[in-house]
Design a protein around this motif. Structure first.
Motif, mmCIF file in Angstrom:
data_model
loop_
_atom_site.group_PDB
_atom_site.id
_atom_site.type_symbol
_atom_site.label_atom_id
_atom_site.label_comp_id
_atom_site.label_asym_id
_atom_site.label_seq_id
_atom_site.Cartn_x
_atom_site.Cartn_y
_atom_site.Cartn_z
ATOM 1 N N ASN A 179 -95.524 17.623 -5.901
ATOM 2 C CA ASN A 179 -94.620 16.661 -6.369
ATOM 3 C C ASN A 179 -95.118 15.341 -6.484
ATOM 4 N N LYS A 205 -86.489 26.553 -6.514
ATOM 5 C CA LYS A 205 -84.933 26.970 -6.327
ATOM 6 C C LYS A 205 -84.419 28.496 -5.929
ATOM 7 N N ASP A 261 -89.857 20.991 7.849
ATOM 8 C CA ASP A 261 -90.206 21.154 6.253
ATOM 9 C C ASP A 261 -90.806 22.498 6.090
ATOM 10 N N THR A 297 -85.445 14.427 -0.855
ATOM 11 C CA THR A 297 -86.269 13.537 -0.287
ATOM 12 C C THR A 297 -85.308 13.101 0.788
ATOM 13 N N SER A 335 -90.740 13.547 1.134
ATOM 14 C CA SER A 335 -90.172 14.332 0.172
ATOM 15 C C SER A 335 -90.878 15.587 -0.302
ATOM 16 N N LYS A 336 -90.249 16.437 -0.966
ATOM 17 C CA LYS A 336 -90.831 17.638 -1.222
ATOM 18 C C LYS A 336 -90.055 18.403 -2.381
ATOM 19 N N SER A 337 -90.895 19.142 -2.938
ATOM 20 C CA SER A 337 -90.612 19.984 -4.411
ATOM 21 C C SER A 337 -90.537 21.375 -3.839
ATOM 22 N N ALA A 385 -92.791 25.888 -1.210
ATOM 23 C CA ALA A 385 -93.297 24.636 -1.638
ATOM 24 C C ALA A 385 -94.123 24.488 -2.944
ATOM 25 N N VAL A 400 -87.751 24.207 -10.702
ATOM 26 C CA VAL A 400 -88.184 22.989 -9.537
ATOM 27 C C VAL A 400 -87.252 22.189 -9.185
ATOM 28 N N THR A 401 -86.890 22.134 -7.864
ATOM 29 C CA THR A 401 -85.914 21.055 -7.509
ATOM 30 C C THR A 401 -86.766 20.238 -6.315
ATOM 31 N N SER A 402 -86.068 19.008 -5.757
ATOM 32 C CA SER A 402 -86.831 18.173 -4.917
ATOM 33 C C SER A 402 -85.704 17.519 -3.708
ATOM 34 N N GLN A 429 -95.063 11.222 -6.158
ATOM 35 C CA GLN A 429 -94.417 10.197 -5.288
ATOM 36 C C GLN A 429 -94.711 8.859 -6.100
#
Length: 133
Positions: free
Chosen positions: A84, A76, A35, A64, A71-73, A81, A60-62, A86
């Motif tokens: 986010n 784009k 990651d 998982t 999971s990460k946000s 990084a 912002v996109t995520s 959870q």
């Protein structure tokens, strides 16, 4: 109440976090290595701090990882990084995306059995204040 500000590399996304961090872990698991492209991830965690997007929330996109809690946000546009949430209860903030000083000391290291083999040699590596000549 503590306030932190952060942003992405390209400056599209800006955010503010109000509240305290409960913990600060350096995670050495294989997911975090992939990651981040590094030896470990450095994430701050809070169950009470509030995240407020100041600009660029639409960027912002995520992601998982299927069949995992990983999971990460991220932005784009530049891939930076970003925080986010959870399970709607835990705020996870990559320490490097903060523009304000992180005064919390790391709580500990996670998944040390997965450490990158080259990580042990880091303490002997020369240090440079900028690019070496």
């Amino acid at each position: 109440m503590t306030t932190h500000r952060g942003s992405c590399l390209c400056g599209t996304v800006r955010f503010e976090i109000k509240g305290e961090f409960d913990s600060f872990f350096l995670c050495h698991c294989k997911h975090c290595q992939k990651d981040t492209g590094s030896a470990h991830a450095a994430n701050l965690f809070s169950q009470s701090a509030k995240l407020n997007w100041q600009a660029g929330q639409e960027a912002v996109t995520s992601f998982t990882l299927p069949q995992s809690r990983h999971s990460k946000s991220f932005c784009k546009h530049c891939g930076s990084a970003l925080p986010n949430t959870q399970n709607e209860a835990l705020l996870v903030v990559p320490a490097g995306c903060l523009d304000t000083e992180v005064k919390v000391k790391p709580t500990g290291h996670l998944f040390t059995s997965s450490r990158a083999t080259w990580e042990a040699k880091l303490s002997n590596a020369p240090e440079y204040e900028g690019l070496p000549e």
